[in-house]
Structures are given as C-alpha cells and as structure tokens.
Design a protein around this motif. Sequence first.
Motif, PDB file in Angstrom:
ATOM      1  N   GLN A 246     -41.590 -23.929 -19.143  1.00 58.80           N
ATOM      2  CA  GLN A 246     -41.428 -25.048 -19.568  1.00 58.80           C
ATOM      3  C   GLN A 246     -40.816 -25.661 -18.848  1.00 58.80           C
ATOM      4  O   GLN A 246     -40.012 -26.618 -18.897  1.00 58.80           O
ATOM      5  N   TYR A 250     -39.087 -28.407 -16.770  1.00 59.53           N
ATOM      6  CA  TYR A 250     -38.800 -29.599 -17.130  1.00 59.53           C
ATOM      7  C   TYR A 250     -36.996 -29.615 -16.239  1.00 59.53           C
ATOM      8  O   TYR A 250     -36.927 -31.074 -15.242  1.00 59.53           O
ATOM      9  N   SER A 253     -39.173 -31.834 -12.903  1.00 61.52           N
ATOM     10  CA  SER A 253     -38.765 -32.928 -13.658  1.00 61.52           C
ATOM     11  C   SER A 253     -37.247 -34.207 -12.980  1.00 61.52           C
ATOM     12  O   SER A 253     -37.432 -35.194 -12.614  1.00 61.52           O
ATOM     13  N   ARG A 254     -36.610 -33.113 -13.673  1.00 60.26           N
ATOM     14  CA  ARG A 254     -34.522 -34.077 -13.558  1.00 60.26           C
ATOM     15  C   ARG A 254     -34.239 -33.929 -12.511  1.00 60.26           C
ATOM     16  O   ARG A 254     -34.034 -34.709 -11.910  1.00 60.26           O
ATOM     17  N   TRP A 289     -39.691 -36.877 -17.857  1.00 55.43           N
ATOM     18  CA  TRP A 289     -38.512 -35.677 -19.493  1.00 55.43           C
ATOM     19  C   TRP A 289     -37.718 -37.083 -19.961  1.00 55.43           C
ATOM     20  O   TRP A 289     -36.311 -36.571 -20.469  1.00 55.43           O
ATOM     21  N   ARG A 292     -40.107 -37.565 -24.270  1.00 55.99           N
ATOM     22  CA  ARG A 292     -40.566 -35.693 -23.886  1.00 55.99           C
ATOM     23  C   ARG A 292     -41.885 -36.234 -23.304  1.00 55.99           C
ATOM     24  O   ARG A 292     -43.010 -37.809 -23.535  1.00 55.99           O
ATOM     25  N   LEU A 293     -42.886 -35.663 -22.344  1.00 58.27           N
ATOM     26  CA  LEU A 293     -44.723 -35.198 -21.589  1.00 58.27           C
ATOM     27  C   LEU A 293     -44.998 -34.533 -22.548  1.00 58.27           C
ATOM     28  O   LEU A 293     -45.208 -33.985 -23.807  1.00 58.27           O
ATOM     29  N   ASN A 388     -37.530 -30.648 -25.194  1.00 59.24           N
ATOM     30  CA  ASN A 388     -38.269 -30.331 -24.140  1.00 59.24           C
ATOM     31  C   ASN A 388     -38.602 -28.628 -23.908  1.00 59.24           C
ATOM     32  O   ASN A 388     -38.861 -28.486 -23.295  1.00 59.24           O
TER      33      ASN A 388
END
Length: 491
Positions: A246, A250, A253-254, A289, A292-293, A388
């Motif tokens: 997780q 995240y 993605s960021r 993100w 929320r995905l 997240n």
Amino acid sequence: MTEHLDVVIVGAGISGISAAWHLQDRCPGRSYAILERRDNLGGTWDLFKYPGIRSDSDMFTLGFRFKPWTSEKAIADGPSILAYLKETAAEFGIDKHIRYRHRVVAADWSDADNRWTVRVEHDGEEFEITASFVFAASGYYNYDEGYTPQFVGRDDFEGIIVHPQHWPEDLDYEGKKIVVIGSGATAVTLIPALAESGAGHVTMLQRSPTYIGALPDVDPFAVRTKKALPDKPAYVLNRWKSILFQMAQYQLSRRFPNFMRKQLMTMARRRLPEGFEVEKHFNPRYNPWDERLCLAPNGDFFRAIRQGKADVVTDTIERFTKTGIKITSGEELSADIIITATGLNLQLFGGAKISRNGEEIKLSDTMAYKGMMLSNMPNMVFTVGYTNASWTLKADLVSEFFCRVLNHMAAKGYDTFEPEHPGDKVEQRPLLDFTPGYVRRALDYLPKAGARTPWRLKQNYLFDLRLIRHGKVDDEGLKFSRQPARVTASV
C-alpha cells in the motif's frame, strides 16, 4: 443518580471495538461502555446493504492486529467483515459493554468538575452519563443522509431513485435498465454486482473519470505463505507485505504520477474491448491518489463492460426526464432505476454538539494533535483512519496511544490532558490532504492540521509507528495537569 464511567466510547464499529480491546488489554482497571446508536455493531459494515458491498482495503490490514484474519481471501465482502467484527467483539467480551440504540446528542466538558457530561437519547428518552474521558469512534460521515446533488426534473422521473446508503431490501432490479450516477468506490462496486445478478443493463454515468485498478481477491502470496508457514508467522508476513505494498503504491503515485497513470491506463486497456474509449472514460483530470484509487477485484468492473452487461458514459446531467436522464450532449439515457452513488456527507462526532463549560466548540477553530485529539477539547480522542491505507491501521494506533496516555497520567497523578493550540508558530493546513467531493464540501467545517509534527498528518503508517507507538507521550503539544484538591470549609 448519574452514572459515571472512566471512558465513554461512541460507536461500535471498527474504531470502537479497537478502543475497547486496547482498554481491556492495557488499562484493565478502567470502566467503560460503548454507546452505539444503531441496533447492531459494525458501523459501516452494518449500515450499507447494497449489492456487492465490500472493502477496497485488504483484510490483512483491515483486520485487527490482535485478531488475525485467517482466510486467504484478501478482499472480503461486507457480510464477511461484519461477521468478523461480531466474532471479535464476542471473543473478547466487548459485546457485553455495548449499549445499543444509545445516540450521543451532546457532550460538555466542565473545567470545574473535570469531567464530561454526555447527553444520550435512548428509545425516545434523554439522560446523562458523566465520564472522565470520551473516545469518539463514530467515523467521519453522516449515517442519516448521503450526499445527493439537486437534479433538475427529479420529480418528473417515473421510475425508482435510490441512494446506496439507503438501499431498499425489497428492491427488484432483475431485468431492469439501471443508471448509476457516480464513479467512486460505491459505483465501481455496485455495477458489476448488479450486472452479474440479473439487471438488464447497467450504465455508469460519470461527470469525470476515476482511477480504477484491478487485483485478485485471493492473494497468491497469502496462499503460498499459509502453506509454507504456521498461522501466526504467515499472518505477520502477509500483513506487512500488504502494508508495504500500500505504501509503495501510494509513494509511487505521488512521486511519479505520470508513470502510475500510464500503468493504470494500460491495465484498463488490456481488460476492455478493443476500440473502447479508454482515454475518455478512464483518464482522470487529477493525479493518482489525489482522490482514493478504486479497486475492481479480479477486474470484475471491466469484465461487466467487456461482456456487454454494463457501459460507461462520461458527460454532465441536463435534467431528469420521465423515462431517464437527459445529458448535455442531447442523448437520453433510459432507466427504470436511477442510483445516485454521489457520495457522503462528512460529519465528526456523529453530529453531537461538543461544548466546554456550556459554550459550543467550533471545530474549524481547533487544531488536530497527531490526528487524534483536538485543541480546546480536554480528555477527548477521536479516530479518523488513513485515506491511503486501511482504516484499522490508524484506529489501532490511536487506541494504543490513548492507553499510553491513560497509563502515563495514572503513573504521574494527572487527571487531565489537553492539546495546546500552537497559534501562529505553526502554519495551518487542511486536516485531510485529500480532494474528493465530500472533503472539499466540508473544509470550512473541519478542524485544521499543522505544517509540522505533532500537528501534521503524513498518511504514512511507518512514520506514525515512530510518532504514535514509540514517540514520547509528554511532548510539546500535549499538556497534562491535575485537579487541585477541593477544600471543604469548616463550620
């Protein structure tokens, strides 16, 4: 005579059960009760009844650390999660402390009495309980009413309109044409469930796309570890694998949003029919993100489209008509049933009025300490889970820290804790660094966070392990005090 308890826990969902277990385990001498407004425990998992209801979070982390999830199925449905919560409450005797149909109307802190007075409504009657501490475990949305925009012509529609938060148990949708308004987790859950259980055809009508990823509901890694290892080591390994996955997803993605966007688009393209307008329907305007995905277990959402049982329309609504919805392009989507999967209304403390010495506290004037206590609210803790990652990861940390605080107070002779607002020394930030509609609509209502620790929320479990589980209890942000002994005047 007014009943007094050491701790009043508000809400018997995941957060309330976590708080109760930790109290029993770490502070066994403390008296407590859980006040639950509904007829059943489970919170979210008892409230929502729509087809396909499930968690987007894996059960190795949505489950409690103290009560391992033993199934190989990582993505579980709502009834399975509710059964797990009931089993947990019964196994540890927590169910004996739950008082159902007890709605907290208000809570007032008295500096003179050094306690909370909690006003409770039960079966039409109101009464008061006093408590040394209040633990607000009621989540962050309004259980009574979901969010529905004002739709022009709504009353003209001759079919059935349903909000998923209030799903009718007797709704007959077999063979019916259904339009689901919205593209969030609820819509992505509902559409394949309706398509696979008899609906005639289902259309998702979205104003803008949402990122949707696909994962197997049974984790192959969990299957292998359960065969190779004893139960406890297998559970620990699966839990940490899920936590790290997780976090990696995240952070990737960021830091590299374009890369993650490309991966999600490729995933969708491979699962959809050739020629499908993937860019139009699955390429959001925002980065992964920022919201929320969504998760499609086993790609079920994409499969429903591929099989022709569902489709996606990206457009805005002009108005409802007698037979469906007219969209801005001029097309009319015919429907027997319209489902408004348009989101939640955010609400803290279950809507209870919170006051101090009789004066109502404005939440937006407060600042959140470690994401779990608010300035100007002594002896109160609240739980808001991660946006997240699994809610339970944060809920368990909050419960642990609350017990650490109680034990610190008992050892030092304190009876009050209160976060001290840092004032201009710390720049204010939004409480939730997250931009879905229900958060944007509530920004003026929510407490603030700060730009640095311990006022800053990082949405990072490893960071919070250091800060909450292993960090100091008596740091600069939290003030402890003891009530002066009362002097009785001699006659």
